[in-house]
Design a protein around this motif. Structure first.
Motif, PDB file in Angstrom:
ATOM      1  N   CYS A  88       0.853  -1.183   0.000  1.00 13.85           N
ATOM      2  CA  CYS A  88       0.000   0.000   0.000  1.00 13.85           C
ATOM      3  C   CYS A  88       0.896   1.242   0.000  1.00 13.85           C
ATOM      4  O   CYS A  88       1.807   1.355   0.824  1.00 13.85           O
ATOM      5  CB  CYS A  88      -0.897   0.023   1.239  1.00 13.85           C
ATOM      6  N   ASP A  89       0.630   2.161  -0.896  1.00 13.85           N
ATOM      7  CA  ASP A  89       1.469   3.347  -1.042  1.00 13.85           C
ATOM      8  C   ASP A  89       1.694   4.059   0.287  1.00 13.85           C
ATOM      9  O   ASP A  89       0.736   4.420   0.974  1.00 13.85           O
ATOM     10  CB  ASP A  89       0.839   4.330  -2.033  1.00 13.85           C
ATOM     11  N   GLU A  90       2.966   4.231   0.635  1.00 13.60           N
ATOM     12  CA  GLU A  90       3.387   5.000   1.803  1.00 13.60           C
ATOM     13  C   GLU A  90       2.939   4.402   3.142  1.00 13.60           C
ATOM     14  O   GLU A  90       3.072   5.043   4.173  1.00 13.60           O
ATOM     15  CB  GLU A  90       2.898   6.454   1.702  1.00 13.60           C
ATOM     16  N   TRP A  91       2.442   3.175   3.124  1.00 13.06           N
ATOM     17  CA  TRP A  91       2.051   2.500   4.365  1.00 13.06           C
ATOM     18  C   TRP A  91       3.113   1.466   4.715  1.00 13.06           C
ATOM     19  O   TRP A  91       3.516   0.666   3.856  1.00 13.06           O
ATOM     20  CB  TRP A  91       0.719   1.775   4.214  1.00 13.06           C
ATOM     21  N   THR A  92       3.534   1.440   5.958  1.00 19.10           N
ATOM     22  CA  THR A  92       4.400   0.368   6.427  1.00 19.10           C
ATOM     23  C   THR A  92       3.554  -0.844   6.773  1.00 19.10           C
ATOM     24  O   THR A  92       2.313  -0.787   6.811  1.00 19.10           O
ATOM     25  CB  THR A  92       5.178   0.793   7.677  1.00 19.10           C
ATOM     26  N   VAL A  93       4.229  -1.956   7.043  1.00 18.64           N
ATOM     27  CA  VAL A  93       3.533  -3.149   7.537  1.00 18.64           C
ATOM     28  C   VAL A  93       2.716  -2.798   8.773  1.00 18.64           C
ATOM     29  O   VAL A  93       1.562  -3.221   8.922  1.00 18.64           O
ATOM     30  CB  VAL A  93       4.559  -4.261   7.846  1.00 18.64           C
ATOM     31  N   HIS A 147      -4.995  -7.442   2.418  1.00 19.46           N
ATOM     32  CA  HIS A 147      -4.020  -6.722   3.233  1.00 19.46           C
ATOM     33  C   HIS A 147      -2.954  -7.662   3.799  1.00 19.46           C
ATOM     34  O   HIS A 147      -1.824  -7.234   4.044  1.00 19.46           O
ATOM     35  CB  HIS A 147      -4.718  -5.958   4.352  1.00 19.46           C
ATOM     36  N   ALA A 148      -3.298  -8.931   3.999  1.00 13.69           N
ATOM     37  CA  ALA A 148      -2.262  -9.890   4.399  1.00 13.69           C
ATOM     38  C   ALA A 148      -1.227 -10.036   3.287  1.00 13.69           C
ATOM     39  O   ALA A 148      -0.018 -10.138   3.552  1.00 13.69           O
ATOM     40  CB  ALA A 148      -2.888 -11.242   4.726  1.00 13.69           C
ATOM     41  N   ILE A 149      -1.674 -10.028   2.031  1.00 15.57           N
ATOM     42  CA  ILE A 149      -0.743 -10.061   0.901  1.00 15.57           C
ATOM     43  C   ILE A 149       0.095  -8.788   0.878  1.00 15.57           C
ATOM     44  O   ILE A 149       1.306  -8.826   0.633  1.00 15.57           O
ATOM     45  CB  ILE A 149      -1.512 -10.245  -0.418  1.00 15.57           C
ATOM     46  N   ASP A 150      -0.540  -7.639   1.149  1.00 14.06           N
ATOM     47  CA  ASP A 150       0.194  -6.370   1.209  1.00 14.06           C
ATOM     48  C   ASP A 150       1.345  -6.432   2.203  1.00 14.06           C
ATOM     49  O   ASP A 150       2.393  -5.817   2.004  1.00 14.06           O
ATOM     50  CB  ASP A 150      -0.752  -5.233   1.624  1.00 14.06           C
ATOM     51  N   ILE A 151       1.125  -7.160   3.277  1.00 12.62           N
ATOM     52  CA  ILE A 151       2.124  -7.285   4.333  1.00 12.62           C
ATOM     53  C   ILE A 151       3.158  -8.365   3.999  1.00 12.62           C
ATOM     54  O   ILE A 151       4.372  -8.160   4.118  1.00 12.62           O
ATOM     55  CB  ILE A 151       1.430  -7.607   5.673  1.00 12.62           C
ATOM     56  N   ARG A 152       2.693  -9.514   3.572  1.00 14.44           N
ATOM     57  CA  ARG A 152       3.571 -10.671   3.391  1.00 14.44           C
ATOM     58  C   ARG A 152       4.479 -10.554   2.166  1.00 14.44           C
ATOM     59  O   ARG A 152       5.639 -10.988   2.198  1.00 14.44           O
ATOM     60  CB  ARG A 152       2.724 -11.943   3.280  1.00 14.44           C
ATOM     61  N   ASP A 163      -2.091 -15.290  -5.378  1.00 14.91           N
ATOM     62  CA  ASP A 163      -1.889 -14.008  -4.703  1.00 14.91           C
ATOM     63  C   ASP A 163      -1.577 -12.896  -5.711  1.00 14.91           C
ATOM     64  O   ASP A 163      -1.954 -11.735  -5.497  1.00 14.91           O
ATOM     65  CB  ASP A 163      -0.803 -14.098  -3.631  1.00 14.91           C
ATOM     66  N   THR A 164      -0.940 -13.254  -6.831  1.00 14.90           N
ATOM     67  CA  THR A 164      -0.694 -12.265  -7.880  1.00 14.90           C
ATOM     68  C   THR A 164      -2.001 -11.819  -8.522  1.00 14.90           C
ATOM     69  O   THR A 164      -2.203 -10.627  -8.785  1.00 14.90           O
ATOM     70  CB  THR A 164       0.254 -12.836  -8.951  1.00 14.90           C
ATOM     71  N   VAL A 165      -2.894 -12.765  -8.760  1.00 13.61           N
ATOM     72  CA  VAL A 165      -4.217 -12.429  -9.311  1.00 13.61           C
ATOM     73  C   VAL A 165      -4.947 -11.459  -8.383  1.00 13.61           C
ATOM     74  O   VAL A 165      -5.514 -10.455  -8.842  1.00 13.61           O
ATOM     75  CB  VAL A 165      -5.050 -13.705  -9.528  1.00 13.61           C
ATOM     76  N   LEU A 166      -4.923 -11.719  -7.101  1.00  4.72           N
ATOM     77  CA  LEU A 166      -5.604 -10.826  -6.165  1.00  4.72           C
ATOM     78  C   LEU A 166      -4.951  -9.449  -6.119  1.00  4.72           C
ATOM     79  O   LEU A 166      -5.634  -8.437  -5.962  1.00  4.72           O
ATOM     80  CB  LEU A 166      -5.644 -11.450  -4.775  1.00  4.72           C
ATOM     81  N   ARG A 167      -3.637  -9.397  -6.280  1.00  7.79           N
ATOM     82  CA  ARG A 167      -2.962  -8.097  -6.352  1.00  7.79           C
ATOM     83  C   ARG A 167      -3.412  -7.330  -7.585  1.00  7.79           C
ATOM     84  O   ARG A 167      -3.677  -6.121  -7.526  1.00  7.79           O
ATOM     85  CB  ARG A 167      -1.447  -8.282  -6.356  1.00  7.79           C
ATOM     86  N   SER A 202       8.668 -11.264   1.736  1.00 11.71           N
ATOM     87  CA  SER A 202       9.005 -12.551   1.106  1.00 11.71           C
ATOM     88  C   SER A 202       8.541 -13.727   1.965  1.00 11.71           C
ATOM     89  O   SER A 202       9.253 -14.725   2.130  1.00 11.71           O
ATOM     90  CB  SER A 202      10.520 -12.650   0.860  1.00 11.71           C
ATOM     91  N   SER A 203       7.320 -13.599   2.507  1.00  8.79           N
ATOM     92  CA  SER A 203       6.754 -14.649   3.353  1.00  8.79           C
ATOM     93  C   SER A 203       5.336 -14.982   2.885  1.00  8.79           C
ATOM     94  O   SER A 203       4.356 -14.753   3.600  1.00  8.79           O
ATOM     95  CB  SER A 203       6.720 -14.204   4.823  1.00  8.79           C
ATOM     96  N   PRO A 204       5.211 -15.519   1.653  1.00  7.56           N
ATOM     97  CA  PRO A 204       3.871 -15.778   1.124  1.00  7.56           C
ATOM     98  C   PRO A 204       3.153 -16.891   1.872  1.00  7.56           C
ATOM     99  O   PRO A 204       3.783 -17.780   2.450  1.00  7.56           O
ATOM    100  CB  PRO A 204       4.141 -16.181  -0.323  1.00  7.56           C
TER     101      PRO A 204
END
Length: 215
Positions: A33-38, A115-120, A185-189, A124-126
Motif C-alpha cells: 500500500c502506497d506509503e504504508w508500512t507493515v 491486506h495480508a498479501i500487502d504485508i507478506r 496471490d498475484t491475481v488478487l494483487r 518474502s513470506s507468502p
C-alpha cells in the motif's frame, strides 16, 4: 455464505499469528500500500472495523475528500499504539466478528486476505490463500463498483479488458481475450490495484497486461 464468518476469523487469526513473529525492522518495512508500512496496514486492519462516522468524516474533510489520504492518516495514528496492541485488536476482531458499518460482510474477508498479501509480499513470506477464501475474494474484487473500488484504483474489469485472467492452482478465471496466468496471490494483487511484474505472468497476453499494469 454460511461459512463466511469462519473464513474471516481464520484469515484474521492467521495474520495475527504471522505478525507475532515479526521484528522491528519487519514492522517498519514498506507494504504494497502506497506509503504504508507493515505496521500501518496491520493497524488499519485492526481498527478500521471499529471506525465510526464521527471519526471518519472529519478525517475526510481534512484530507479534502481524498478517501485514500484520509484512511492513511488515520492508520498512521492507530499504528502508534504499537505491535502488541495491534495484534491484540486483530484477535479481538476475530472473536467478535467486527466489521465496519455499512459494508457487506464479504468486504471484511477481502480486507483480511488482500491486506495480508500487502504485508507478506514485501517480507518474502507468502501464504497460499485457501481456495474457499480465494474464490469469494476474487469474485467480489472483480465485480466491485464505485465507491467500493475507489481505494484500489477503480474497476478491475476495465483493467482486464481484452484479457482472460486465470488463477493457477484455483478453479477461477475471468474475462475474454488473450490468456494471462498467474499465481493466486498475484491475481488478487492485480484485481485490487497492486499490480504485478512481467515475470509473474505467463500466457500470450502477459506482456500486454504487464504494460497496462505498469505504464
Amino acid at each position: 455464505m454460511s461459512e463466511l464468518p469462519q473464513l474471516i476469523r481464520t484469515e484474521r487469526l492467521a495474520l495475527a499469528d504471522f505478525l507475532e513473529t515479526l521484528g522491528p525492522t519487519q514492522w517498519a518495512t514498506r507494504s504494497l500500500c502506497d506509503e504504508w508500512t507493515v505496521q500501518d496496514v496491520a493497524a488499519h486492519l485492526a481498527w478500521a472495523p471499529l471506525l465510526r462516522p464521527s471519526e471518519m468524516i472529519p478525517a475526510i474533510v481534512k484530507a479534502r475528500f481524498r478517501l485514500n489520504k484520509a484512511s492513511a492518516e488515520i492508520a498512521k495514528r492507530w499504528a502508534e499504539r504499537g505491535p502488541e496492541a495491534i495484534v491484540a485488536q486483530l484477535r479481538q476482531n476475530a472473536e467478535t466478528d467486527a466489521k465496519p458499518p455499512g459494508v457487506p460482510e464479504i468486504a471484511a474477508l477481502v480486507d483480511a486476505v488482500v491486506h495480508a498479501i500487502d504485508i507478506r509480499h514485501p517480507l518474502s513470506s507468502p501464504r497460499p490463500v485457501p481456495p474457499e477464501a480465494f474464490t469469494p475474494v476474487a469474485d467480489f474484487s472483480v465485480q466491485a463498483k464505485w465507491p467500493m473500488n475507489v481505494s484500489v484504483g477503480g474497476s478491475a474489469r476495465k483493467r482486464l479488458a481484452g484479457v482472460r485472467l486465470v488463477a493457477e492452482g484455483y478453479n477461477w478465471s475471468y474475462g475474454e481475450g488473450h490468456e494471462v496466468r498467474a499465481a493466486g496471490d498475484t491475481v488478487l494483487r492485480i484485481l485490487n490495484g497492486r499490480g504485478a511484474t512481467r515475470q509473474e505472468l505467463t500466457g500470450d497476453g502477459a506482456t500486454h497486461l504487464a504494460m497496462r499494469l505498469n505504464p
